[in-house]
Design an enzyme around this catalytic site. Structure first.
Site, PDB file in Angstrom:
ATOM      1  N   GLU A 398      -7.538 -66.145  -5.605  1.00  0.00           N
ATOM      2  CA  GLU A 398      -6.659 -66.164  -6.401  1.00  0.00           C
ATOM      3  C   GLU A 398      -5.874 -67.376  -6.013  1.00  0.00           C
ATOM      4  OE1 GLU A 398      -7.947 -63.245  -5.863  1.00  0.00           O
ATOM      5  OE2 GLU A 398      -8.556 -62.465  -7.552  1.00  0.00           O
ATOM      6  N   GLN A 420      -8.476 -61.627 -13.256  1.00  0.00           N
ATOM      7  CA  GLN A 420      -9.219 -60.662 -13.893  1.00  0.00           C
ATOM      8  C   GLN A 420      -8.708 -59.622 -14.187  1.00  0.00           C
ATOM      9  OE1 GLN A 420     -12.871 -59.406 -11.434  1.00  0.00           O
ATOM     10  NE2 GLN A 420     -13.672 -60.564 -13.051  1.00  0.00           N
ATOM     11  N   PHE A 421      -7.429 -58.920 -13.539  1.00  0.00           N
ATOM     12  CA  PHE A 421      -6.513 -57.886 -13.694  1.00  0.00           C
ATOM     13  C   PHE A 421      -5.321 -58.442 -13.302  1.00  0.00           C
ATOM     14  CE2 PHE A 421     -10.532 -55.595 -13.977  1.00  0.00           C
ATOM     15  CZ  PHE A 421     -10.284 -54.698 -15.122  1.00  0.00           C
ATOM     16  N   ALA A 422      -4.143 -58.073 -13.966  1.00  0.00           N
ATOM     17  CA  ALA A 422      -2.881 -58.632 -13.527  1.00  0.00           C
ATOM     18  C   ALA A 422      -2.375 -58.057 -12.181  1.00  0.00           C
ATOM     19  CB  ALA A 422      -1.843 -58.291 -14.652  1.00  0.00           C
ATOM     20  N   ASP A 423      -2.931 -57.117 -11.851  1.00  0.00           N
ATOM     21  CA  ASP A 423      -2.864 -56.290 -10.437  1.00  0.00           C
ATOM     22  C   ASP A 423      -3.257 -57.570  -9.240  1.00  0.00           C
ATOM     23  OD1 ASP A 423      -2.548 -53.017 -11.222  1.00  0.00           O
ATOM     24  OD2 ASP A 423      -3.991 -54.376 -12.350  1.00  0.00           O
ATOM     25  N   PHE A 424      -4.248 -58.107  -9.437  1.00  0.00           N
ATOM     26  CA  PHE A 424      -4.751 -59.302  -8.337  1.00  0.00           C
ATOM     27  C   PHE A 424      -3.862 -60.297  -8.459  1.00  0.00           C
ATOM     28  CE2 PHE A 424      -8.832 -56.991  -9.833  1.00  0.00           C
ATOM     29  CZ  PHE A 424      -8.671 -55.967  -9.106  1.00  0.00           C
ATOM     30  N   HIS A 465      -5.351 -51.335 -11.118  1.00  0.00           N
ATOM     31  CA  HIS A 465      -6.025 -51.868 -12.402  1.00  0.00           C
ATOM     32  C   HIS A 465      -4.905 -51.471 -13.744  1.00  0.00           C
ATOM     33  CE1 HIS A 465      -9.440 -52.190  -9.840  1.00  0.00           C
ATOM     34  NE2 HIS A 465      -9.832 -53.048 -10.752  1.00  0.00           N
TER      35      HIS A 465
END
Ligand code: TPP
Length: 659
Positions: A398, A420-424, A465
């Site tokens: 990222e 891919q997911f905001a968490d990442f 997630h």
């Protein structure tokens, strides 16, 4: 030191000499000024000039170069007016950052130089993006980027080299191995013989170059640049050199053994080369005197200009305005009346697709976004329409991809990156909050990047997630934050986010992706950022929320028809439409703010504070904030249901209504 002249002409030999002498003489002057307290910090590149100068002179003027803190020779080789450099170091108006950042922390499009941020590593990914833009436009250009050996330990180094290799980008990665990273010697920094050896692991070429030998640096880099222009590819260079002074002047060199200092002192790139040129008859003592006199004059007169310049003064509105690039919103209506009832996810996909047609140089990057269509299938079917060069699968990195997006923007393109997911996003946090967010304020450069953030809970996906982490970004000046709740808004706002040259974090609640439908114009259209929408009108209470909260609020209000509430959907959080909130509160006298995120430090707190400050006399009750429990997002259904604020919102709403 052995010098091989090869086919270099006398003029070039002299040019390289002068190229190194100038930064050395500037530095010597700076060291005096430092002792006199006339400048603040100084990072010395004394002894390393051959690298900066040799690399810069091997590049063409229209090729970007990304220096670090010891590369004064890059700036002088690109002939930056010295008074502007000096003003930059003194924090003055005609410096490149108007007093907003120090030392070499700036870039300039005019000279195709992209300066560093303090965090070192992101530079490397930015070079990838610049090179990617050149490659996509089929321009046969090289991008050169510097790093110290210390910063090669950062993940960004690994990520950037890997991306450059996988995408075969024409980047010259230049490691200046000068023995120490602050006080840390190389054997505590890495555990391989040569850093150049790492290239094999990335599947790229490398060279080891004597960084104190200007002819070796210039000849080898020149040859490589020509080869890369013919056949674009990344190459890793390790320049062996030595840091002859402290990390910065105040920190000294006590920890460096004398023996090393003496050995490397004998290898000084300028005095050795000077002796060689004298022996060869290319230079004479008289010429040296002449050249030095010329530089002394140039340095002193430009210093005088900088000293004569008044200190910068702060103009608050200018400071605030220049955090963002000017953007004149263009309201674009759909061309026809045709509309379709589609899902939230389809609206985003449509906006993105139509934006791809509209902007030829818009590039989408993200994990699995190409043929696979992304994990939420938003870019499904894009590859046949736009090709894999514009819809790019990325490795899992990222940070490098955010930096690459920044580089694309610097080189005039637009980028949309899908997390891919905001968490990442935490893995790409540094370049977002430190590079993209600050670049316009610092040196007037835009970050034309949208980062799409599939976010939110209620989907039984646990702590990594499910987060809705907009507060990490609403806190940071320089970013815009959009968070739609309906398909119509999502499409129009995404289109505007892409048109806007500023960095936008675009939150897409994945719980809404396939559960919420709405009528959406088939054609392209835009909606303005910073405008909330008043979804329902009532007189007794104001409900302010966004994202999934809007749908929870609507359900709750449907259950309680006795509560006649204004319902405000914020739609964007930065800029935030406080006017609409104030107007509503002034009418109703009661405010409840609902956010899905955990409560502390979220946008609800700021809205609450601003309403207290601005509408106190109108309030008939304390402002209420409702958010998730102060825990990570739990996985099990019952735990998550209790974590999320939906039920508490109902209780608090009734309580406030009855107050
Ligand atoms: C992420 C980050 N960690 C730590 C620092 C503090 N720091 C600045 S320069 C530096 C040493 C860098 O060493 P190297 O990359 O070898 O470059 P050199 O200074 O030797 O030219 C350190 C530790 C920083 N600026 N950024």
């Amino acid at each position: 030191m052995r010098y091989h002249v090869g086919s270099l002409e006398q003029q070039k030999l002299l040019d390289l000499y002068k190229g190194m002498l100038k930064p050395r003489m500037i530095e010597e002057k700076m060291l005096i000024l430092l002792r006199q307290g006339k400048i603040s910090k100084w990072f010395s590149g004394i002894g390393q000039e051959a690298i900066s100068v040799g690399v810069t002179k091997a590049l063409k003027e229209n090729e970007y170069i990304l220096p670090m803190h010891r590369n004064l020779g890059v700036f002088t080789s690109r002939n930056i007016p010295l008074n502007r450099l000096f003003s930059q170091w003194q924090g003055k108006q005609s410096g490149f950052t108007q007093g907003r950042d120090r030392s070499f922390h700036f870039g300039t499009q005019e000279y195709k130089i992209v300066g560093m941020i303090s965090h070192l590593g992101p530079q490397l990914g930015v070079a990838d993006g610049i090179a990617l833009a050149d490659m996509l436009r089929r321009k046969k250009r090289v991008t050169a980027v510097f790093t110290g050996e210390g910063a090669t330990s950062e993940g960004d180094f690994h990520e950037a080299l890997n991306v450059a290799s996988v995408w075969n980008l024409p980047v010259l990665f230049c490691i200046e191995n000068n023995g120490y990273g602050l006080s840390t010697p190389t054997n505590e920094q890495y555990n391989c013989e040569h850093l150049a050896d790492r290239a094999k692991g990335y599947g790229i070429e490398s060279r080891i170059i004597d960084g104190n030998n200007i002819l070796e640096v210039y000849a080898k880099v020149d040859e490589l640049c020509k080869a890369i222009r013919r056949r674009p590819r990344p190459v890793l260079l390790e320049f062996k050199t030595f840091r002859m002074r402290g990390h910065e002047e105040a920190s000294g060199t006590k920890y460096v053994p004398d023996k090393l200092m003496k050995e490397w002192g004998k290898r000084d790139p300028i005095s050795n080369y000077e002796s060689f040129l004298l022996e060869e008859g290319v230079l004479t003592e008289a010429m040296i005197e002449d050249i030095k006199a010329g530089f002394t004059e140039e340095i002193n007169s430009n210093l005088q200009l900088a000293f004569d310049e008044p200190d910068v003064s702060s103009n608050e509105s200018k400071e605030l305005i220049e955090v963002y690039q000017d953007f004149e919103y263009q309201n674009i209506e759909p061309e026809s009346n045709s509309s379709e009832n589609i899902r939230f996810v389809d609206a985003i996909s449509q906006g993105l697709e139509q934006s791809m047609y509209r902007h030829n140089e818009l590039i989408i990057m993200g994990q699995d976004v190409a043929d696979y269509g992304g994990v939420f299938k938003i870019t499904e079917g894009f590859v046949p329409k736009f090709g894999r060069s514009r819809v790019r699968n990325t490795p899992i990195c990222e940070s490098a991809i955010v930096s690459t997006a920044m580089g694309l923007s610097i080189n005039g393109m637009k980028a949309v990156m899908e997390m891919q997911f905001a968490d990442f996003v935490s893995s790409g946090f540094n370049p977002i909050v430190n590079y993209l967010a600050k670049v316009h304020y610092r040196w007037n450069e835009k970050a034309d990047v949208v980062i799409r953030m599939p976010c939110g809970g209620g989907v039984g996906a646990g702590p990594f997630h499910s987060q809705t982490n907009e507060a990490w970004f609403t806190k940071t000046p320089g970013l815009k934050v959009v968070y739609p709740a309906f398909p119509y808004d999502a499409k129009g706002l995404l289109n505007t986010a892409i048109n806007d040259p500023n960095p936008v974090l675009f939150f897409e609640h994945k719980g809404l992706y396939r559960s919420i439908r709405g009528d959406v114009p088939t054609d392209y259209y835009t909606l303005p950022l910073g405008k909330a929408s008043l979804l329902r009108e009532g007189n007794s209470i104001s409900v302010v929320t966004y994202g999934a909260g809007v749908h929870w609020a609507m359900e709750t209000l449907d259950k309680h028809p006795e509560i006649d509430a204004d319902l405000v959907d914020l739609r964007t959080l930065q800029p935030l439409d406080m006017e609409t909130i104030f107007a509503s509160v002034k009418k109703t006298g009661k405010l409840i703010v609902l956010q899905e995120d955990t409560l502390f430090g979220g946008i609800a707190s700021d809205i609450s504070a601003m309403v207290m400050e601005n509408c106190f006399e109108y309030l008939d009750a304390p402002v209420k904030r409702v958010g998730s429990l102060e825990t990570p997002v739990p996985f099990a259904k019952s735990l998550e249901a209790n974590f999320l604020p939906k039920k508490r919102f109902e209780e608090e709403l009734i309580e406030l209504y009855q107050y």
